[in-house]
Write an enzyme that holds these catalytic residues in place. Structure first.
Site, PDB file in Angstrom:
ATOM      1  N   CYS A  96       0.844  -1.151  -0.079  1.00 26.84           N
ATOM      2  CA  CYS A  96      -0.022  -0.021   0.190  1.00 26.84           C
ATOM      3  C   CYS A  96       1.191   1.128  -0.012  1.00 26.84           C
ATOM      4  CB  CYS A  96      -0.909   0.571   1.343  1.00 26.84           C
ATOM      5  SG  CYS A  96      -2.671   1.415   0.855  1.00 26.84           S
ATOM      6  N   HIS A 196      -3.478  -5.623   2.449  1.00 32.96           N
ATOM      7  CA  HIS A 196      -2.209  -5.257   4.354  1.00 32.96           C
ATOM      8  C   HIS A 196      -2.529  -6.115   5.106  1.00 32.96           C
ATOM      9  CE1 HIS A 196      -1.628  -1.032   4.549  1.00 32.96           C
ATOM     10  NE2 HIS A 196      -2.538  -0.311   3.766  1.00 32.96           N
TER      11      HIS A 196
END
Ligand code: GLN
Length: 243
Positions: A96, A196
């Protein structure tokens, strides 16, 4: 132990959301189960150590604020070191905010521009709507071809340059930008993804692909003994079915 990987957790103080650091525990454990050593070093903002000793570098995610906080340190020489290590074939897993940082720049939704490192040809633009949820993608054959289940939460929309290969194709969810069906990026041994949290425990094939790449680079050969992944695979399949 005959073989050992040196793992660097870069910027653990600012880029480590939703338990991203659990990926390091997973890599270490899957190495130790095979009798391969793993030494983990954290390099936070301001750390003086160079990246030269490492076989594998992990960079997690962070919000826009944290991404801006680390810029000064990044452009004090870490940017050059990261680019050199990537060109040298060091394995990178970037997630990310850490993944966005590998590209040229990120423009936040409120118009702040973060100049990143340009190690790979991508740019990111913040959007009004956050892309949040469980998602899954199919890795390209060159990234091992496994199906990865994960969790994404980003406002940034990432666009890859024409020559840059995505990490995979979105099967459900948003991925890079919610428009073109791509997820992440893959260049040499750099793998960038929006997935994530501790993504690796429930995606053991993807984890082993990273470990194998690092061992092959270091030792010219890789004998990763198979593990009993029944629990990990069950977690993967359960989440995959839910998405
Ligand atoms: N700040 C970036 C975004 O919102 C990255 C967020 C994250 O790492 N979760 O796109």
């Amino acid at each position: 132990m005959e073989q050992e990987l040196k793992i660097c957790h870069l910027y653990p103080d600012v880029l480590n959301l939703y338990g991203d650091g659990g990926n390091i525990l997973c890599m270490k454990r899957r190495l130790l189960w095979r009798g391969v050593g793993a030494e983990v070093t954290k390099l936070p903002i301001g750390a003086s150590g160079s990246l030269a000793p490492y076989d594998l570098v992990f960079i997690g995610g962070g919000q826009d604020f944290e991404q801006q906080v680390l810029l000064e340190d990044l452009h004090r020489g870490r940017d050059r070191e990261i680019r050199a290590a990537i060109e040298d074939g060091v394995v990178f897993l970037t997630i990310c905010g850490g993944y966005q940082m590998m590209g040229h720049w990120y423009e936040t939704y409120d118009g702040k521009r973060c100049d990143f490192i340009g190690a790979i040809d991508l740019t990111t633009v913040g959007g009004k709507k956050r892309m949040i949820g469980n998602y899954k993608f199919a890795c390209t054959p060159s990234a091992g071809g496994s199906t990865v289940v994960g969790f994404e939460n980003h406002s940034g929309r990432t666009y890859l340059g024409a020559g840059l290969e995505p990490l995979g194709k979105v099967l459900a969810g948003f991925g890079n930008n919610g428009e073109d069906g791509t997820e992440g990026a893959h260049y040499k041994n750099l793998f960038g993804t929006y997935s994530h949290g501790p993504m690796l425990p429930k995606n053991p094939a993807f984890c082993d692909m990273l470990l194998a790449a690092a061992l092959e680079r270091k030792y010219g050969r890789c004998e990763l003994a198979p593990l009993d992944d029944a629990a990990e695979q069950a977690a993967h399949d359960e989440i995959s079915a839910r998405i």
